[in-house]
Motif scaffolding. Structure first.
Motif, PDB file in Angstrom:
ATOM      1  N   CYS A   1      -0.910   3.205  -3.577  1.00 10.07           N
ATOM      2  CA  CYS A   1      -1.280   2.381  -4.730  1.00 10.07           C
ATOM      3  C   CYS A   1      -1.046   0.893  -4.448  1.00 10.07           C
ATOM      4  N   ALA A   2      -0.167   0.591  -3.493  1.00 12.02           N
ATOM      5  CA  ALA A   2       0.074  -0.798  -3.102  1.00 12.02           C
ATOM      6  C   ALA A   2      -0.742  -1.168  -1.870  1.00 12.02           C
ATOM      7  N   ALA A   3      -0.896  -0.217  -0.947  1.00 10.97           N
ATOM      8  CA  ALA A   3      -1.563  -0.503   0.324  1.00 10.97           C
ATOM      9  C   ALA A   3      -3.054  -0.777   0.158  1.00 10.97           C
ATOM     10  N   ALA A   4      -3.743   0.062  -0.610  1.00 18.20           N
ATOM     11  CA  ALA A   4      -5.191  -0.093  -0.751  1.00 18.20           C
ATOM     12  C   ALA A   4      -5.576  -1.427  -1.397  1.00 18.20           C
ATOM     13  N   PRO A   5      -4.949  -1.837  -2.514  1.00 16.30           N
ATOM     14  CA  PRO A   5      -5.272  -3.151  -3.083  1.00 16.30           C
ATOM     15  C   PRO A   5      -4.909  -4.301  -2.141  1.00 16.30           C
ATOM     16  N   ALA A   6      -3.866  -4.111  -1.318  1.00 22.94           N
ATOM     17  CA  ALA A   6      -3.461  -5.173  -0.392  1.00 22.94           C
ATOM     18  C   ALA A   6      -4.566  -5.469   0.618  1.00 22.94           C
TER      19      ALA A   6
ATOM     20  N   GLU B   1      -7.789  -5.074   0.076  1.00 26.50           N
ATOM     21  CA  GLU B   1      -8.834  -5.783  -0.652  1.00 26.50           C
ATOM     22  C   GLU B   1      -8.448  -7.250  -0.877  1.00 26.50           C
ATOM     23  N   LYS B   2      -7.189  -7.506  -1.180  1.00 24.30           N
ATOM     24  CA  LYS B   2      -6.737  -8.878  -1.396  1.00 24.30           C
ATOM     25  C   LYS B   2      -6.785  -9.683  -0.099  1.00 24.30           C
ATOM     26  N   PHE B   3      -6.422  -9.031   1.006  1.00 24.56           N
ATOM     27  CA  PHE B   3      -6.508  -9.709   2.298  1.00 24.56           C
ATOM     28  C   PHE B   3      -7.959 -10.044   2.623  1.00 24.56           C
ATOM     29  N   LYS B   4      -8.848  -9.120   2.359  1.00 20.29           N
ATOM     30  CA  LYS B   4     -10.275  -9.347   2.597  1.00 20.29           C
ATOM     31  C   LYS B   4     -10.756 -10.569   1.809  1.00 20.29           C
ATOM     32  N   ASN B   5     -10.392 -10.638   0.530  1.00 21.79           N
ATOM     33  CA  ASN B   5     -10.820 -11.758  -0.316  1.00 21.79           C
ATOM     34  C   ASN B   5     -10.273 -13.091   0.204  1.00 21.79           C
ATOM     35  N   LEU B   6      -8.990 -13.092   0.593  1.00 24.69           N
ATOM     36  CA  LEU B   6      -8.391 -14.317   1.132  1.00 24.69           C
ATOM     37  C   LEU B   6      -9.081 -14.737   2.422  1.00 24.69           C
TER      38      LEU B   6
ATOM     39  N   ASP C   1      -1.070 -12.903   0.124  1.00 26.04           N
ATOM     40  CA  ASP C   1      -2.093 -11.890   0.420  1.00 26.04           C
ATOM     41  C   ASP C   1      -2.604 -11.981   1.855  1.00 26.04           C
ATOM     42  N   GLY C   2      -1.923 -12.741   2.693  1.00 23.67           N
ATOM     43  CA  GLY C   2      -2.323 -12.885   4.079  1.00 23.67           C
ATOM     44  C   GLY C   2      -1.846 -11.732   4.952  1.00 23.67           C
ATOM     45  N   LEU C   3      -1.896 -11.947   6.249  1.00 24.79           N
ATOM     46  CA  LEU C   3      -1.592 -10.886   7.207  1.00 24.79           C
ATOM     47  C   LEU C   3      -0.153 -10.382   7.078  1.00 24.79           C
ATOM     48  N   ALA C   4       0.798 -11.295   6.843  1.00 20.58           N
ATOM     49  CA  ALA C   4       2.197 -10.881   6.695  1.00 20.58           C
ATOM     50  C   ALA C   4       2.390 -10.008   5.466  1.00 20.58           C
ATOM     51  N   ASP C   5       1.792 -10.402   4.337  1.00 15.45           N
ATOM     52  CA  ASP C   5       1.882  -9.593   3.116  1.00 15.45           C
ATOM     53  C   ASP C   5       1.190  -8.245   3.303  1.00 15.45           C
ATOM     54  N   LEU C   6       0.064  -8.266   4.004  1.00 10.64           N
ATOM     55  CA  LEU C   6      -0.667  -7.024   4.245  1.00 10.64           C
ATOM     56  C   LEU C   6       0.177  -6.042   5.042  1.00 10.64           C
ATOM     57  N   GLU C   7       0.836  -6.522   6.081  1.00  9.71           N
ATOM     58  CA  GLU C   7       1.661  -5.628   6.896  1.00  9.71           C
ATOM     59  C   GLU C   7       2.815  -5.047   6.075  1.00  9.71           C
ATOM     60  N   LYS C   8       3.424  -5.869   5.221  1.00 11.73           N
ATOM     61  CA  LYS C   8       4.515  -5.366   4.377  1.00 11.73           C
ATOM     62  C   LYS C   8       4.035  -4.232   3.478  1.00 11.73           C
ATOM     63  N   SER C   9       2.809  -4.348   2.991  1.00  8.61           N
ATOM     64  CA  SER C   9       2.260  -3.338   2.078  1.00  8.61           C
ATOM     65  C   SER C   9       1.905  -2.044   2.796  1.00  8.61           C
ATOM     66  N   LEU C  10       1.643  -2.139   4.105  1.00 15.98           N
ATOM     67  CA  LEU C  10       1.217  -0.959   4.849  1.00 15.98           C
ATOM     68  C   LEU C  10       2.363  -0.272   5.578  1.00 15.98           C
ATOM     69  N   THR C  11       3.536  -0.873   5.556  1.00 21.40           N
ATOM     70  CA  THR C  11       4.667  -0.315   6.304  1.00 21.40           C
ATOM     71  C   THR C  11       5.856  -0.136   5.369  1.00 21.40           C
ATOM     72  N   GLY C  12       6.970   0.249   5.952  1.00 18.35           N
ATOM     73  CA  GLY C  12       8.178   0.445   5.156  1.00 18.35           C
ATOM     74  C   GLY C  12       8.018   1.611   4.209  1.00 18.35           C
ATOM     75  N   SER C  13       8.333   1.397   2.937  1.00 18.05           N
ATOM     76  CA  SER C  13       8.198   2.433   1.927  1.00 18.05           C
ATOM     77  C   SER C  13       6.732   2.495   1.495  1.00 18.05           C
TER      78      SER C  13
ATOM     79  N   ASN D   1     -11.488   1.810  -2.349  1.00 15.67           N
ATOM     80  CA  ASN D   1     -10.112   1.728  -1.885  1.00 15.67           C
ATOM     81  C   ASN D   1     -10.043   2.208  -0.446  1.00 15.67           C
ATOM     82  N   SER D   2      -9.315   1.457   0.365  1.00 14.63           N
ATOM     83  CA  SER D   2      -9.206   1.775   1.789  1.00 14.63           C
ATOM     84  C   SER D   2      -7.875   2.439   2.085  1.00 14.63           C
ATOM     85  N   ILE D   3      -7.925   3.573   2.762  1.00 18.61           N
ATOM     86  CA  ILE D   3      -6.709   4.231   3.256  1.00 18.61           C
ATOM     87  C   ILE D   3      -6.420   3.661   4.627  1.00 18.61           C
ATOM     88  N   PRO D   4      -5.260   3.038   4.821  1.00 15.45           N
ATOM     89  CA  PRO D   4      -5.018   2.333   6.084  1.00 15.45           C
ATOM     90  C   PRO D   4      -4.618   3.256   7.230  1.00 15.45           C
ATOM     91  N   VAL D   5      -4.687   2.704   8.440  1.00 15.81           N
ATOM     92  CA  VAL D   5      -4.257   3.411   9.644  1.00 15.81           C
ATOM     93  C   VAL D   5      -2.735   3.347   9.756  1.00 15.81           C
TER      94      VAL D   5
END
Length: 322
Positions: A64-69, A71-76, A48-60, A149-153
């Motif tokens: 539904c995956a990006a917004a929880p990611a 929140e999980k990064f924030k908690n970590l 749930d760190g920065l690397a996982d967060l970037e994977k969730s916000l990019t690619g495909s 839920n956050s919509i990412p940039v």
């Protein structure tokens, strides 16, 4: 365009029990190297760190995956900022970053704002699956959401924000320190790509160690069976991006050489990092000599041969079996 740090980030990486702490202790013992956290930097590679967060916000991309990611990064992030008690019912991973770095929480909050385009109370099915029982009851009775839920940039903005966060976290407080050390701030398997957030001025030191000594200190994790350790390492070896080790930003250091041929290795490391080799460090390599060749006292000849025969052909780094 991503701005580059005015200082040189030194990222020290090692696989488990590699002896990378000796390199970190050497750097921390120098007066010209800044270390703001004095702990392993787990914010990038941890689940749930920065690397996982970037994977969730990019690619495909999928909201539904990006917004929880996010929140999980924030908690970590805030969990790492707190200091955990030594004994807890379950691991808390609190490393006290906010105690070591007074601006840590502020910088995390700024980063979260910078990567969020819009916030909504709308909850997707994937969110609801993660609700605790009390959260589910509150949601069903009062339509109360446990979080927005956050919509990412866009990806480009995310990368700029990530670089800015890392640069500010490790920036030396004055001009005296032109170098900053970061302990375990990347991945042993991908030392170049995993450290991209530090910018082009980064220097990455990867520490390797005699695998017999590594197993000696990790026996209990493999059921005290050498063949289990061999199978484990065989499965990991293909995932090492050995091509990244030839990049000019990456340098491999043998723990044994750093301890027993300290002056030569120290000079080589300083040349790589752009440090004055004559600047004294409080680190004493003699104190680490007891950690070299530990397997001779603790491993049977049979276990030693099992590891040598099993890993000599698959481990991608030169190994001098001591």
């Amino acid at each position: 365009m991503i701005s580059q740090a005015s200082y040189t980030p030194i990222v020290v990486i090692g696989h488990g029990n590699s002896g990378s702490g000796a390199i970190i202790d050497y750097l921390r013992g120098r007066p010209d190297v800044y270390d703001p956290l004095k702990e392993e930097f787990r914010l990038i590679q941890e689940k749930d760190g920065l690397a996982d967060l970037e994977k969730s916000l990019t690619g495909s991309f999928d909201i539904c995956a990006a917004a929880p990611a996010i929140e999980k990064f924030k908690n970590l992030s805030f969990r790492l900022g707190r200091r955990s008690r030594k004994i807890t019912l379950r691991p808390r991973l609190g490393l006290g970053y906010s105690n070591s770095h007074p601006e840590y929480n502020t910088l995390i909050e700024e980063f979260l704002r910078n990567i969020t385009e819009y916030k909504t109370k709308k909850q997707w099915t994937s969110n609801k699956l993660d609700f605790t029982l009390p959260q589910w009851v509150m949601f069903k009775l009062f339509k109360t959401s446990p979080y927005h839920n956050s919509i990412p940039v866009r990806h480009e903005k995310f990368e700029n924000a990530a670089h800015s966060l890392i640069q500010k976290l490790f920036a030396p407080p004055n001009e005296f320190s032109s170098h900053t050390s970061i302990d375990q701030g990347g991945s042993f398997f991908s030392p170049l790509k995993s450290t991209k957030y530090y910018g082009d001025k980064r220097r990455v030191i990867v520490v390797t160690r005699d695998l017999l000594d590594v197993y000696t200190e990790r026996q209990s994790k493999h059921g005290k069976r050498a063949k289990n350790y061999v199978a484990y390492m065989e499965s990991l070896a293909p995932h090492i991006r050995i091509d990244e080790y030839s990049d000019p930003k990456v340098e491999r250091v043998s723990f044994e050489s750093f301890i027993f041929d300290h002056e030569k290795e120290k000079n080589r490391i300083c040349a790589f990092l752009g440090l004055d080799p004559d600047t004294r460090s409080q680190f004493d390599p003699n104190l680490s000599k007891k950690n070299v060749g530990k397997h001779k006292k603790h491993l049977s000849k049979k276990d030693q041969e099992t590891i040598k025969q099993g890993l000599s052909a698959v481990w991608p780094f030169p190994t001098t079996w001591s």
